[in-house]
Design a protein around this motif. Structure first.
Motif, PDB file in Angstrom:
ATOM      1  N   GLU A   1     127.794   8.733  78.751  1.00  0.00           N
ATOM      2  CA  GLU A   1     127.546   8.354  77.353  1.00  0.00           C
ATOM      3  C   GLU A   1     128.103   6.950  77.173  1.00  0.00           C
ATOM      4  O   GLU A   1     129.024   6.547  77.888  1.00  0.00           O
TER       5      GLU A   1
ATOM      6  N   GLU B   1     120.866  15.835  85.176  1.00  0.00           N
ATOM      7  CA  GLU B   1     120.310  16.993  84.476  1.00  0.00           C
ATOM      8  C   GLU B   1     119.760  17.996  85.490  1.00  0.00           C
ATOM      9  O   GLU B   1     119.061  17.618  86.424  1.00  0.00           O
TER      10      GLU B   1
ATOM     11  N   ILE C   1     109.904  11.925  79.107  1.00  0.00           N
ATOM     12  CA  ILE C   1     111.107  11.128  78.860  1.00  0.00           C
ATOM     13  C   ILE C   1     112.068  11.807  77.882  1.00  0.00           C
ATOM     14  O   ILE C   1     113.022  11.196  77.427  1.00  0.00           O
TER      15      ILE C   1
ATOM     16  N   PHE D   1     118.895   7.138  81.224  1.00  0.00           N
ATOM     17  CA  PHE D   1     118.281   6.935  79.909  1.00  0.00           C
ATOM     18  C   PHE D   1     119.136   5.972  79.100  1.00  0.00           C
ATOM     19  O   PHE D   1     120.155   5.484  79.574  1.00  0.00           O
TER      20      PHE D   1
ATOM     21  N   GLU E   1     116.229  18.221  69.407  1.00  0.00           N
ATOM     22  CA  GLU E   1     117.211  17.182  69.064  1.00  0.00           C
ATOM     23  C   GLU E   1     116.720  15.776  69.400  1.00  0.00           C
ATOM     24  O   GLU E   1     116.304  15.507  70.517  1.00  0.00           O
ATOM     25  N   LEU E   2     116.828  14.914  68.382  1.00  0.00           N
ATOM     26  CA  LEU E   2     116.521  13.503  68.584  1.00  0.00           C
ATOM     27  C   LEU E   2     117.811  12.691  68.508  1.00  0.00           C
ATOM     28  O   LEU E   2     118.000  11.724  69.236  1.00  0.00           O
TER      29      LEU E   2
ATOM     30  N   ARG F   1     134.248  13.323  65.244  1.00  0.00           N
ATOM     31  CA  ARG F   1     134.980  13.528  66.512  1.00  0.00           C
ATOM     32  C   ARG F   1     136.489  13.502  66.344  1.00  0.00           C
ATOM     33  O   ARG F   1     137.213  13.417  67.341  1.00  0.00           O
TER      34      ARG F   1
ATOM     35  N   ILE G   1     121.873   8.357  69.284  1.00  0.00           N
ATOM     36  CA  ILE G   1     120.437   8.654  69.444  1.00  0.00           C
ATOM     37  C   ILE G   1     119.939   8.117  70.778  1.00  0.00           C
ATOM     38  O   ILE G   1     120.342   7.041  71.213  1.00  0.00           O
TER      39      ILE G   1
ATOM     40  N   ARG H   1     114.087   9.162  73.727  1.00  0.00           N
ATOM     41  CA  ARG H   1     113.597  10.247  72.846  1.00  0.00           C
ATOM     42  C   ARG H   1     112.928   9.676  71.620  1.00  0.00           C
ATOM     43  O   ARG H   1     111.956  10.223  71.104  1.00  0.00           O
TER      44      ARG H   1
HETATM   45  N1  GAP Z   1     128.214  10.447  72.634  1.00  0.00           N
HETATM   46  C1  GAP Z   1     127.622  11.667  72.231  1.00  0.00           C
HETATM   47  C2  GAP Z   1     126.529  12.109  73.087  1.00  0.00           C
HETATM   48  O1  GAP Z   1     126.275  11.542  74.131  1.00  0.00           O
HETATM   49  P1  GAP Z   1     124.618  13.884  73.270  1.00  0.00           P
HETATM   50  O2  GAP Z   1     124.115  14.853  72.240  1.00  0.00           O
HETATM   51  O3  GAP Z   1     124.968  14.397  74.607  1.00  0.00           O
HETATM   52  O4  GAP Z   1     125.867  13.165  72.592  1.00  0.00           O
HETATM   53  C3  GAP Z   1     123.159  11.937  72.309  1.00  0.00           C
HETATM   54  O5  GAP Z   1     123.553  12.719  73.425  1.00  0.00           O
HETATM   55  C4  GAP Z   1     121.677  11.658  72.352  1.00  0.00           C
HETATM   56  O6  GAP Z   1     121.320  11.081  73.600  1.00  0.00           O
HETATM   57  C5  GAP Z   1     120.801  12.897  72.224  1.00  0.00           C
HETATM   58  O7  GAP Z   1     120.590  13.239  70.877  1.00  0.00           O
HETATM   59  C6  GAP Z   1     119.520  12.443  72.902  1.00  0.00           C
HETATM   60  O8  GAP Z   1     118.710  11.707  71.987  1.00  0.00           O
HETATM   61  C7  GAP Z   1     120.022  11.496  73.963  1.00  0.00           C
HETATM   62  N2  GAP Z   1     120.064  12.159  75.288  1.00  0.00           N
HETATM   63  C8  GAP Z   1     121.037  12.970  75.766  1.00  0.00           C
HETATM   64  N3  GAP Z   1     120.744  13.381  77.017  1.00  0.00           N
HETATM   65  C9  GAP Z   1     119.556  12.808  77.343  1.00  0.00           C
HETATM   66  C10 GAP Z   1     118.726  12.829  78.505  1.00  0.00           C
HETATM   67  N4  GAP Z   1     119.071  13.493  79.606  1.00  0.00           N
HETATM   68  N5  GAP Z   1     117.555  12.128  78.476  1.00  0.00           N
HETATM   69  C11 GAP Z   1     117.198  11.430  77.374  1.00  0.00           C
HETATM   70  N6  GAP Z   1     117.951  11.355  76.265  1.00  0.00           N
HETATM   71  C12 GAP Z   1     119.111  12.034  76.237  1.00  0.00           C
END
Ligand code: GAP
Length: 513
Positions: A217, A251, A258, A264, A331-332, A338, A374, A378
């Motif tokens: 992240e 993953e 995507i 990403f 989820e978008l 936090r 975000i 996505r």
């Molecule tokens: N810092 C908080 C965090 O990373 P998360 O819900 O794991 O939270 C945030 O990720 C956003 O990142 C998600 O809402 C999604 O839009 C995007 N995201 C997370 N994993 C992803 C993936 N493997 N591929 C594309 N987008 C992803």
């Protein structure tokens, strides 16, 4: 076309027109990694720009940074990712395929929900005007049976998740008779935890302390730079730090194009506030982010909040903004309160004081934080899937059109001389290009009939086509064709710059926020 077929057609369309390609395709591709082509890159940049300006320009108390993918390995100990950034995985011994155990159960629950909705639809058809949906849901035996099944499995699933009970995940899968979609068997292994972080080495000695992670992240880059930014920007709490950048996650199940990738991009903003005020900011950021989405014009009904039932260990409130993707609401964006979890842990592990002295109250504290996060990809998928339409036309024909919101469309205007063989028309078209090129993303196209050129522009989502014909040479007017309505208007050349900038600029979109 079914939703699945439409989605497949969209993926093929993205490739055919240069939006998104499977990565390393000449070597048969790499799972869950995609490259953006010439149009996809423009679309993505426009979306990022919309977010960046909305954050950093419309809020005097938000600044943007750009931190690195590589960070000190202790970062990920402090953030909890080394210990707990895991997914429960399960393998099917017959198909040799790997799944997320939680996803298998969620899909099972979703199927029950679909059955209930089908039953309701049948009732609506049968009873017509006199249909009382609430009563039907309360009394129909099929629905009651399915609902009881749903509630039981859902409760077991929540307990398994809360207690991190891997054996119970497997038991639910067995008890529900969930089969592998490929082999059709129930020959499952035990459920194991799988850490999603990719690692690599900083030097080539091979020692275990060489190991570093690719950030999963972008948020931690903000937390570790908190002190530097706060001091150098002289920001007073409350204030925010925004960042756009790559993130990496191994993953287990990387499907849906995507939507879930291994590499990403994220757009994250951490808003630091006084402890005790975080719920107020959480509510404000929920509202603010929903407004940003709806402002794009893709229909308020296509978004919804989904409050988390189970909060992550660091959060005291959390919600997702879900979008109506072709495979349902998913989820978008995530919005989390936090607390002081991240700054507090970095303070403990680094031994450096990460505290804020409030000059007004004389208090010193570790700030609390509300995060908006975000995924860029996505968001690209949300825009493209909403935009894609195979539209029937008169005379049995059809056109493929992308109704991309004009301010984020990769090409805003196509400049089209009616005939490429008439030098008077092509040089007039070049004059128009010169008028537009500094402010409006354009494409010049003189090949093929005008009808085919319109179709090509529809297919890449160009909101306007400007056609130069023989009348132009006499009256100095051009035809502007609207992508969505296909209506055409004659406009003096002297007016086209302002008219097209007004209709396509990001500035006007931002003004509405
Ligand atoms: N810092 C908080 C965090 O990373 P998360 O819900 O794991 O939270 C945030 O990720 C956003 O990142 C998600 O809402 C999604 O839009 C995007 N995201 C997370 N994993 C992803 C993936 N493997 N591929 C594309 N987008 C992803």
């Amino acid at each position: 076309m079914t939703q699945e077929e439409t989605f497949k057609a969209l993926v093929a369309h993205c490739k055919e027109y240069g939006f998104i390609f499977p990565s390393s395709e000449i070597y048969d591709g790499l799972a869950a990694v995609y490259d953006y082509g010439q149009l996809g890159a423009e679309l993505k940049n426009n979306i990022k720009r919309y977010w960046w300006l909305a954050m950093t320009r419309l809020n005097e108390n938000i600044v943007g940074i750009d931190s690195c993918v590589f960070m000190h390995p202790k970062t990920w100990v402090a953030s909890g990712h080394v210990a707990a950034f895991n997914d429960p995985l399960i393998d099917n011994r017959d198909s040799k395929k790997r799944y997320r155990a939680d996803n298998l159960i969620e899909e099972y629950l979703q199927k029950i929900e679909e059955k209930i909705e089908k039953e309701v639809a049948k009732g609506r058809k049968r009873f017509g005007e006199s249909f009382d949906e609430a009563k039907f849901r309360e009394t129909n035996p099929n629905i009651l049976r399915e609902k009881a099944k749903y509630d039981e499995v859902h409760q077991r699933y929540l307990n398994a998740e809360n207690n991190n009970d891997l054996a119970e995940y497997k038991q639910i899968i067995l008890d529900c008779g969930i089969t592998d979609p490929i082999s059709g068997t129930r020959n499952w292994t035990d459920v194991r935890q799988f850490n999603l972080m990719f690692s690599t080495q900083v030097s080539n000695t091979g020692a275990s302390d060489d190991k570093i992670y690719l950030r999963p992240e972008t948020a931690q880059g903000i937390f570790v730079e908190y002190l530097n930014v706060q001091k150098t920007s002289r920001m007073k709490i409350p204030f925010g730090i925004a960042q756009i950048g790559k993130a990496f996650r191994n993953e287990i199940v990387a499907r849906q194009f995507i939507f879930r990738m291994r590499e990403f991009e994220q757009m994250e903003m951490e808003f630091f506030c006084k402890p005790g005020t975080e719920m107020e900011w959480f509510a404000k950021w929920k509202e603010n982010r929903m407004k940003w989405h709806v402002n794009l014009g893709m229909g308020a009904e296509n978004y919804r909040f989904h409050d988390h039932e189970k909060l992550a260990h660091y959060a005291n409130a959390a919600t997702d903004i879900e979008f109506n993707f072709p495979f349902g609401f998913k989820e978008l964006e995530g919005i989390h309160s936090r607390t002081d979890f991240d700054l507090g842990n970095h303070q403990r592990l680094s031994g450096k004081k990460i505290q804020y002295f409030d000059p007004e109250t004389g208090e010193t504290y570790v700030p609390y934080c509300v995060e908006t996060s975000i995924g860029v990809d996505r968001m690209v998928l949300a825009v493209l899937s909403h935009a894609y339409e195979v539209q029937p036309l008169e005379g049995g024909e059809s056109r493929v059109v992308l109704h991309i919101p004009a301010p984020v469309a990769p090409v805003k205007v196509a400049v089209l001389p009616l005939l490429k063989t008439d030098e008077r028309l092509t040089s007039k078209a070049q004059e128009i290009v010169d008028i537009l090129k500094y402010d409006v993303a354009y494409q010049y196209d003189e090949k093929d009939s005008i009808g085919r050129r319109y179709r090509r522009q529809d297919a890449i989502g160009t909101p306007f086509c400007v056609t130069i014909d023989h009348e132009t040479l006499e009256d100095n007017c051009v035809t502007i064709r609207d992508r969505d309505t296909m209506e055409q208007v004659r406009v003096p050349i002297a007016e086209i710059h302002d008219r097209l900038v007004k209709a396509t600029s990001l500035t006007n979109l931002l003004r509405n926020l």
